[in-house]
Design a protein around this motif. Structure first.
Motif, PDB file in Angstrom:
ATOM      1  N   VAL B  61       6.447  25.481  47.346  1.00 30.87           N
ATOM      2  CA  VAL B  61       6.719  26.894  47.062  1.00 30.87           C
ATOM      3  C   VAL B  61       6.291  27.245  45.645  1.00 30.87           C
ATOM      4  O   VAL B  61       5.720  28.309  45.396  1.00 30.87           O
ATOM      5  CB  VAL B  61       8.225  27.199  47.244  1.00 30.87           C
ATOM      6  CG1 VAL B  61       8.489  28.689  47.158  1.00 30.87           C
ATOM      7  CG2 VAL B  61       8.722  26.649  48.577  1.00 30.87           C
ATOM      8  N   LEU B  74      -1.638  29.330  52.504  1.00 29.14           N
ATOM      9  CA  LEU B  74      -0.440  29.970  53.057  1.00 29.14           C
ATOM     10  C   LEU B  74      -0.697  31.417  53.432  1.00 29.14           C
ATOM     11  O   LEU B  74      -0.177  31.924  54.430  1.00 29.14           O
ATOM     12  CB  LEU B  74       0.723  29.874  52.058  1.00 29.14           C
ATOM     13  CG  LEU B  74       1.350  28.486  51.939  1.00 29.14           C
ATOM     14  CD1 LEU B  74       2.298  28.434  50.756  1.00 29.14           C
ATOM     15  CD2 LEU B  74       2.075  28.106  53.228  1.00 29.14           C
ATOM     16  N   SER B  78      -0.070  32.270  57.271  1.00 25.81           N
ATOM     17  CA  SER B  78       1.062  33.154  57.581  1.00 25.81           C
ATOM     18  C   SER B  78       0.641  34.426  58.308  1.00 25.81           C
ATOM     19  O   SER B  78       1.484  35.177  58.778  1.00 25.81           O
ATOM     20  CB  SER B  78       1.797  33.524  56.294  1.00 25.81           C
ATOM     21  OG  SER B  78       0.944  34.278  55.452  1.00 25.81           O
ATOM     22  N   THR B  87      14.368  28.075  59.199  1.00 26.35           N
ATOM     23  CA  THR B  87      13.511  27.455  58.189  1.00 26.35           C
ATOM     24  C   THR B  87      13.923  27.940  56.813  1.00 26.35           C
ATOM     25  O   THR B  87      13.959  29.139  56.546  1.00 26.35           O
ATOM     26  CB  THR B  87      12.029  27.779  58.443  1.00 26.35           C
ATOM     27  OG1 THR B  87      11.676  27.338  59.765  1.00 26.35           O
ATOM     28  CG2 THR B  87      11.137  27.074  57.439  1.00 26.35           C
ATOM     29  N   LEU B  89      13.814  27.258  52.363  1.00 28.34           N
ATOM     30  CA  LEU B  89      12.715  27.094  51.414  1.00 28.34           C
ATOM     31  C   LEU B  89      13.167  26.418  50.119  1.00 28.34           C
ATOM     32  O   LEU B  89      14.236  26.715  49.594  1.00 28.34           O
ATOM     33  CB  LEU B  89      12.174  28.494  51.109  1.00 28.34           C
ATOM     34  CG  LEU B  89      10.720  28.665  50.723  1.00 28.34           C
ATOM     35  CD1 LEU B  89       9.806  28.004  51.730  1.00 28.34           C
ATOM     36  CD2 LEU B  89      10.388  30.143  50.616  1.00 28.34           C
ATOM     37  N   TYR B 117       5.504  33.120  52.910  1.00 23.59           N
ATOM     38  CA  TYR B 117       6.620  32.492  53.626  1.00 23.59           C
ATOM     39  C   TYR B 117       7.481  33.538  54.318  1.00 23.59           C
ATOM     40  O   TYR B 117       7.911  33.345  55.456  1.00 23.59           O
ATOM     41  CB  TYR B 117       7.465  31.641  52.666  1.00 23.59           C
ATOM     42  CG  TYR B 117       6.849  30.288  52.351  1.00 23.59           C
ATOM     43  CD1 TYR B 117       6.603  29.366  53.362  1.00 23.59           C
ATOM     44  CD2 TYR B 117       6.526  29.924  51.051  1.00 23.59           C
ATOM     45  CE1 TYR B 117       6.052  28.118  53.089  1.00 23.59           C
ATOM     46  CE2 TYR B 117       5.973  28.687  50.759  1.00 23.59           C
ATOM     47  CZ  TYR B 117       5.735  27.786  51.779  1.00 23.59           C
ATOM     48  OH  TYR B 117       5.189  26.559  51.497  1.00 23.59           O
ATOM     49  N   VAL B 122      10.456  32.826  57.144  1.00 33.33           N
ATOM     50  CA  VAL B 122      11.222  31.788  56.445  1.00 33.33           C
ATOM     51  C   VAL B 122      12.336  32.446  55.611  1.00 33.33           C
ATOM     52  O   VAL B 122      12.122  33.499  55.018  1.00 33.33           O
ATOM     53  CB  VAL B 122      10.281  30.977  55.517  1.00 33.33           C
ATOM     54  CG1 VAL B 122      11.058  29.950  54.710  1.00 33.33           C
ATOM     55  CG2 VAL B 122       9.180  30.302  56.329  1.00 33.33           C
ATOM     56  N   LEU B 171       6.359  22.282  57.457  1.00 34.70           N
ATOM     57  CA  LEU B 171       5.801  23.590  57.837  1.00 34.70           C
ATOM     58  C   LEU B 171       5.342  23.565  59.297  1.00 34.70           C
ATOM     59  O   LEU B 171       5.580  24.511  60.063  1.00 34.70           O
ATOM     60  CB  LEU B 171       4.628  23.932  56.910  1.00 34.70           C
ATOM     61  CG  LEU B 171       3.983  25.302  57.078  1.00 34.70           C
ATOM     62  CD1 LEU B 171       4.948  26.403  56.611  1.00 34.70           C
ATOM     63  CD2 LEU B 171       2.679  25.392  56.281  1.00 34.70           C
ATOM     64  N   SER B 174       8.274  23.869  61.454  1.00 35.70           N
ATOM     65  CA  SER B 174       8.889  25.200  61.439  1.00 35.70           C
ATOM     66  C   SER B 174       8.229  26.142  62.442  1.00 35.70           C
ATOM     67  O   SER B 174       8.901  26.979  63.024  1.00 35.70           O
ATOM     68  CB  SER B 174       8.846  25.800  60.030  1.00 35.70           C
ATOM     69  OG  SER B 174       7.551  26.279  59.711  1.00 35.70           O
TER      70      SER B 174
END
Lengths: 132, 394
Positions: B61, B74, B78, B87, B89, B117, B122, B171, B174
């Motif tokens: 992250v 990402l 995403s 999920t 973080l 995210y 998430v 990930l 998830s």
């Protein structure tokens, strides 16, 4: 020399000079992805570049974020062309799966690959060809 | 020999028809990438099949850790991927309410990561101690935790079953709701072969952290037995879990003995100290890797009651814990002692603590010390929390 019966972790093939270490690597803490170099002075591969090599190492340790380092190296053009592990770990396997870097595990008792030798890894066939 | 070879050939990971189709890209590229990851880690860990998981905890992250390539990955991922299980973080780089001193470029990149995210569904918990923030599923539940201290803690103390996942493998879990059935998700993988035996009386959580770091380095299996120690308190168990997770590939500890024994004497503890304790004193104090919980905040508040820190003291905790602590007056008590709270982030790899600002810091975290030394190039004076409260308050 041909090493067969390697276990495929990530498919594909790649060739390069073998960069060999018996020490595990923490990819997050020890690698500069922009250069592909090992930045930890305590590691025996200190200052060596992973770019284009066949990296032969036991397994990765430490941070889970190390997986992104393989992907970053791919984006920066500094990635190894193949990875050979004693026992590939989750960080190495997942990072290389996304970065399209072939990975195999050496079979038990396999003869060691000599540092600097040119090696070709064919992961799908489970074979490493080492040219002397 | 022939038999062994035969076994190797048939022992691959078997996928269901749906899983095969997803791997081939039928429902889209993002899911195909996720299955590609699951297959690779399944092969690496010797799994025969994938099983459902109830919870994924994702790392990767902080912009400092995943960089520009991670931001782009990402963003793209995403656009089509959505989480299908709870999920949570890991921390990001800084506290969104305290962006002072964080470069604008960093803030922009960090915001992009968080948006990616959130777009996937998430929960933006920004915590490395999800086990102190969220409801815990019942024992034996399969989960997928990337943060190493959380994986070790949850396997060892809560009976959850997770491998020591990577940022990308959690990930993948998830968005698929699955993970390989292997290693610490199997009872046999949870039986340690090696036992680390402590041969001296531990004085503080720091000793547990040192033992963890030593154990992670010494043991190559997925679990390790520890003996010669009392059942650790929460603060000690967090230090132990973080230590184990930092130095190796081991993802669980049990208390007791095992077949092979390795001694952890004062000499071994000193060797870890020699590696990680790189300063005698620090410019500031940083606490919170793992992020501090209610127990630790309460302890620190009692230790510093009526006193003031004589150095800047940064406390890293999750926003959820900060809110809980504020309700019972704990944050106020610590702030009166001069401590500052940083939420959403932790000691490791934060741009708050960099060598351009500080030569050295004081911390009780073995994990923090490893990353401060190696990644931030900031030297560390390792001291336990009681000593820190005593030496640095007046």
């Amino acid at each position: 020399m041909i090493i067969s019966n390697c276990k495929k972790i990530v498919g594909g093939s790649g060739e390069g000079q073998a960069l060999v270490t018996a020490q595990p690597i923490n990819f997050l803490a020890m690698i500069d992805a922009t250069t592909g170099r090992i930045t930890d002075p305590k590691h025996e591969l200190y200052n060596k570049s992973l770019k284009g090599v066949v990296l032969v190492f036991p397994y990765a340790i430490g941070s889970s974020v190390g997986a992104y380092v393989f992907y970053s190296m791919r984006e920066y053009g500094t990635a190894p062309s193949a990875v050979v592990c004693a026992r590939a770990d989750i960080t190495t396997a997942s990072g290389c799966a996304i970065a399209n870097i072939p990975v195999v595990d050496l079979p038990k008792g396999a003869q060691g690959i000599k540092h600097g030798a040119v090696a070709r890894v064919e992961a799908d066939a489970g074979r490493i060809t080492v040219k002397v | 020999m022939v038999l062994i070879l035969f076994e190797e050939i048939i022992s691959g990971l078997e996928l269901s028809r749906d899983e095969e189709e997803a791997l081939a890209g039928k429902p889209g590229d993002a899911l195909a990438s996720a299955y590609r990851i699951l297959v690779a880690i399944g092969e690496a860990t010797g799994a025969k099949k994938l099983v459902p998981v109830k919870w994924a905890h994702v790392s990767g992250v902080n912009y400092n850790t995943i960089g520009d390539a991670g931001v782009q990955f990402l963003d793209k991922f995403s656009r089509t991927a959505k989480v299908v299980v709870r999920t949570t973080l890991n921390p990001m780089g800084y506290d969104k309410n305290h962006p002072e001193g964080i470069p604008e470029k960093f803030q922009g990149k960090q915001t992009s990561i968080v948006k990616s995210y959130e777009r996937m569904g998430v929960t933006p918990s920004f915590t490395c101690t999800p086990y102190e923030v969220f409801d815990i599923p019942r024992k034996g539940t399969a989960v997928s935790f990337a943060e190493s201290n959380a994986a070790v803690y949850s396997n060892s103390l809560l009976g959850l079953m997770t491998n020591k996942e990577s940022s990308l493998s959690a990930l993948a879990s998830s968005v698929t709701g699955k993970a390989p059935l292997s290693e610490l998700r199997l009872d046999e993988g949870r039986n340690p072969k090696v036992n680390i035996e402590a041969n001296f009386k531990f004085g503080s959580e720091l000793d547990y952290g040192l033992m963890g770091y030593f154990a992670g380095k010494a043991v190559k299996d997925s679990s390790v037995a520890l003996s010669g120690i009392f059942k650790p308190s929460t603060i000690e168990a967090k230090a132990l879990s973080a230590g184990i997770g930092t130095s190796g590939s081991c993802g669980m500890f049990t208390l007791g003995k095992a077949k092979e024994k390795i001694s952890f004497d004062k000499k071994e503890a000193k060797a870890v100290m020699d590696e990680l304790n790189t300063a005698e004193d620090g410019d500031i104090i940083t606490l919170g890797s793992p992020q501090l919980g209610m127990n630790e905040l309460d302890l620190l508040a009692r230790l510093t009651e009526g006193k003031k820190f004589n150095k800047r003291c940064m406390i890293f905790c999750s926003r959820a814990i900060h809110n809980q602590a504020a309700k019972v007056g704990l944050t106020g008590r610590l702030e009166r002692s001069g401590a500052e709270f940083m939420c959403d982030s932790c000691t490791c790899l934060t741009p708050y603590v960099i060598k351009e600002k500080y030569d050295s810091v004081v911390s009780n975290s073995v994990k923090g010390a490893y990353y401060l030394n190696n990644s931030n190039k900031v030297m560390v004076a390792l001291k336990d929390i009681k000593t820190i409260a005593k030496e640095y308050t007046e």
